[in-house]
Design a protein around this motif. Sequence first.
Motif, PDB file in Angstrom:
ATOM      1  N   SER A  88     -21.451  16.978 -12.310  1.00 53.36           N
ATOM      2  CA  SER A  88     -21.655  18.418 -12.304  1.00 53.36           C
ATOM      3  C   SER A  88     -20.358  19.111 -11.913  1.00 53.36           C
ATOM      4  O   SER A  88     -19.483  18.510 -11.265  1.00 53.36           O
ATOM      5  N   TYR A  89     -20.268  20.371 -12.296  1.00 51.09           N
ATOM      6  CA  TYR A  89     -19.098  21.175 -11.976  1.00 51.09           C
ATOM      7  C   TYR A  89     -19.556  22.537 -11.467  1.00 51.09           C
ATOM      8  O   TYR A  89     -20.597  23.057 -11.907  1.00 51.09           O
ATOM      9  N   PRO A  90     -18.791  23.148 -10.558  1.00 52.11           N
ATOM     10  CA  PRO A  90     -19.164  24.487 -10.086  1.00 52.11           C
ATOM     11  C   PRO A  90     -19.095  25.499 -11.229  1.00 52.11           C
ATOM     12  O   PRO A  90     -18.299  25.350 -12.158  1.00 52.11           O
ATOM     13  N   LEU A  91     -19.933  26.510 -11.150  1.00 50.84           N
ATOM     14  CA  LEU A  91     -19.984  27.568 -12.152  1.00 50.84           C
ATOM     15  C   LEU A  91     -20.115  28.888 -11.404  1.00 50.84           C
ATOM     16  O   LEU A  91     -21.111  29.119 -10.720  1.00 50.84           O
ATOM     17  N   VAL A  92     -19.082  29.737 -11.531  1.00 52.53           N
ATOM     18  CA  VAL A  92     -18.973  30.941 -10.705  1.00 52.53           C
ATOM     19  C   VAL A  92     -18.747  32.155 -11.595  1.00 52.53           C
ATOM     20  O   VAL A  92     -17.879  32.127 -12.480  1.00 52.53           O
ATOM     21  N   LYS A  93     -19.489  33.217 -11.346  1.00 51.75           N
ATOM     22  CA  LYS A  93     -19.325  34.451 -12.107  1.00 51.75           C
ATOM     23  C   LYS A  93     -18.195  35.288 -11.506  1.00 51.75           C
ATOM     24  O   LYS A  93     -18.237  35.653 -10.335  1.00 51.75           O
ATOM     25  N   ILE A  94     -17.199  35.593 -12.320  1.00 54.14           N
ATOM     26  CA  ILE A  94     -16.114  36.507 -11.956  1.00 54.14           C
ATOM     27  C   ILE A  94     -15.916  37.427 -13.143  1.00 54.14           C
ATOM     28  O   ILE A  94     -15.528  36.977 -14.234  1.00 54.14           O
ATOM     29  N   GLY A  95     -16.186  38.706 -12.974  1.00 58.80           N
ATOM     30  CA  GLY A  95     -16.152  39.622 -14.097  1.00 58.80           C
ATOM     31  C   GLY A  95     -17.257  39.296 -15.089  1.00 58.80           C
ATOM     32  O   GLY A  95     -18.394  39.014 -14.712  1.00 58.80           O
ATOM     33  N   ASP A  96     -16.907  39.297 -16.380  1.00 58.55           N
ATOM     34  CA  ASP A  96     -17.874  39.015 -17.443  1.00 58.55           C
ATOM     35  C   ASP A  96     -18.016  37.528 -17.745  1.00 58.55           C
ATOM     36  O   ASP A  96     -18.760  37.149 -18.651  1.00 58.55           O
ATOM     37  N   VAL A  97     -17.287  36.692 -17.020  1.00 61.03           N
ATOM     38  CA  VAL A  97     -17.140  35.288 -17.383  1.00 61.03           C
ATOM     39  C   VAL A  97     -17.683  34.379 -16.283  1.00 61.03           C
ATOM     40  O   VAL A  97     -17.560  34.672 -15.096  1.00 61.03           O
ATOM     41  N   LEU A  98     -18.278  33.257 -16.705  1.00 64.24           N
ATOM     42  CA  LEU A  98     -18.627  32.171 -15.794  1.00 64.24           C
ATOM     43  C   LEU A  98     -17.512  31.129 -15.869  1.00 64.24           C
ATOM     44  O   LEU A  98     -17.239  30.572 -16.938  1.00 64.24           O
ATOM     45  N   TRP A  99     -16.873  30.874 -14.740  1.00 67.82           N
ATOM     46  CA  TRP A  99     -15.711  29.983 -14.656  1.00 67.82           C
ATOM     47  C   TRP A  99     -16.130  28.656 -14.049  1.00 67.82           C
ATOM     48  O   TRP A  99     -17.012  28.597 -13.193  1.00 67.82           O
ATOM     49  N   THR A 100     -15.455  27.593 -14.485  1.00 66.54           N
ATOM     50  CA  THR A 100     -15.713  26.289 -13.917  1.00 66.54           C
ATOM     51  C   THR A 100     -14.416  25.601 -13.554  1.00 66.54           C
ATOM     52  O   THR A 100     -13.348  25.902 -14.107  1.00 66.54           O
ATOM     53  N   TYR A 101     -14.533  24.660 -12.633  1.00 61.49           N
ATOM     54  CA  TYR A 101     -13.414  23.795 -12.244  1.00 61.49           C
ATOM     55  C   TYR A 101     -13.881  22.368 -12.459  1.00 61.49           C
ATOM     56  O   TYR A 101     -14.872  21.936 -11.868  1.00 61.49           O
ATOM     57  N   MET A 102     -13.167  21.605 -13.315  1.00 57.81           N
ATOM     58  CA  MET A 102     -13.612  20.286 -13.726  1.00 57.81           C
ATOM     59  C   MET A 102     -12.773  19.160 -13.122  1.00 57.81           C
ATOM     60  O   MET A 102     -12.845  18.022 -13.578  1.00 57.81           O
ATOM     61  N   GLY A 103     -11.993  19.492 -12.110  1.00 57.55           N
ATOM     62  CA  GLY A 103     -11.150  18.486 -11.485  1.00 57.55           C
ATOM     63  C   GLY A 103     -11.753  17.911 -10.228  1.00 57.55           C
ATOM     64  O   GLY A 103     -12.951  18.063  -9.938  1.00 57.55           O
TER      65      GLY A 103
END
Length: 428
Positions: A122-137
């Motif tokens: 699993s990867y984190p999923l965070v809303k910033i502005g209009d976008v859901l961002w993830t970090y896959m590292g």
Amino acid sequence: MLRKDINELLTRTGPGTAMGELFRQYWIPAMLAEELPETDGPPVRVKLLSERLVAFRDSEGRYGLVDEFCAHRGASLWFGRNEQGGLRCPYHGWKYDVSGQCLEVPSEADNSSFCQNVKLTSYPLVKIGDVLWTYMGDAATQPPLPEFEWTHVPAEQTYTSKRWQQCNWLQAFEGGIDSSHVTFLHSGGLKTDPLFKGAKGNEYNLNDTKPFFEVADSDGGLFVGARRNAEDGTYYWRITPWVMPAFTMVPPRGDHPVHGHFWVPIDDENCWTYSFDYHPVRPLTETERQAMVDGHGVHSKNIPGTYRPMANMDNDYLIDREAQKRGETYSGVAGIAMQDASLQESMGPIVDRSKERLVPADSGIIKARQKLRKAAVALRDEGVTPPGVDPEHHRVRSAAVVLPQAESFLDSCRDAVKAVPGTAQHTV
């Protein structure tokens, strides 16, 4: 030209590749927030960096991004039931929370601890502005959240779209730092597109077909300066920032909103193009926002219910040869976004850069490739954190300025290329 082995290094982004590991050092766009509008709504397929995932929003509104396939026998969780705090596989009822932790295995005894040892990637999923961002590292080296200005202005000042592009991420990204093609490919749009037309800078673009390029290093990537002749004794400069790995901003035109892109690999032969418009000091007008929705400027008109452009490879991008003859569009393809995408996709899924013949106007592309390669190798061989991870590197702007011929663009524009909240863009 570029050696084939370097082209391979730069274009392959799957797990275990040098460029794939580079992308996994950053927060990257995973999807638009509009794709998960409600709690307990349907899961959404997400493919990033050649990994197949599903995203969902649980009963408490938390976002999850997990391996698409159930740990039991590999059924796709896209078919899953999103209910009561988790995503349940419809095959045998195994249930997972937003972290990928298995919550229930119905076939096991009530006192069984089996599910405690089952966890999906699993990867984190965070809303910033209009976008859901993830970090896959690696979670141990997760960086701070992104601080790009377009994600932090009030909602009424920004708009974001995305489109599927059928080519490798690198050739799409390279179009974003190539200012020389604007004079030709987008010449019609400079005159007619509602998000471009009317700016004084357009005249300089159209009147000088031989821009001079100067490229300067920045902490997060590069500043690519394109110089054209203006009035006597002055030059018109368009300054494009690139923040690694794949964020660029188009230099502004008049009081139009500022726009740019973030290119994200889906796999080695497809990418998502996230396109944004924002104004640093005022709300977007209804007319501007509608133009964006209608596919003008850097946005595309997509097939309803999808993020695939209506003009695409399968219908030859709705090319209009008569409009091309009349000079309404230089290539016959309508819309600035699809003019770019059509030619980038025409190169094939992954262009063979060993056959290129580059010229001085390609200096920004050459420097970007060098910087990407250097960063990927340094990360792979020495564990060096690449440029662009630090949120301080995100606080940049594009700029368009007229300067005396004797002045250096970077020395004169240090303030112009800094994102300072509440201040207007430097534009012509």
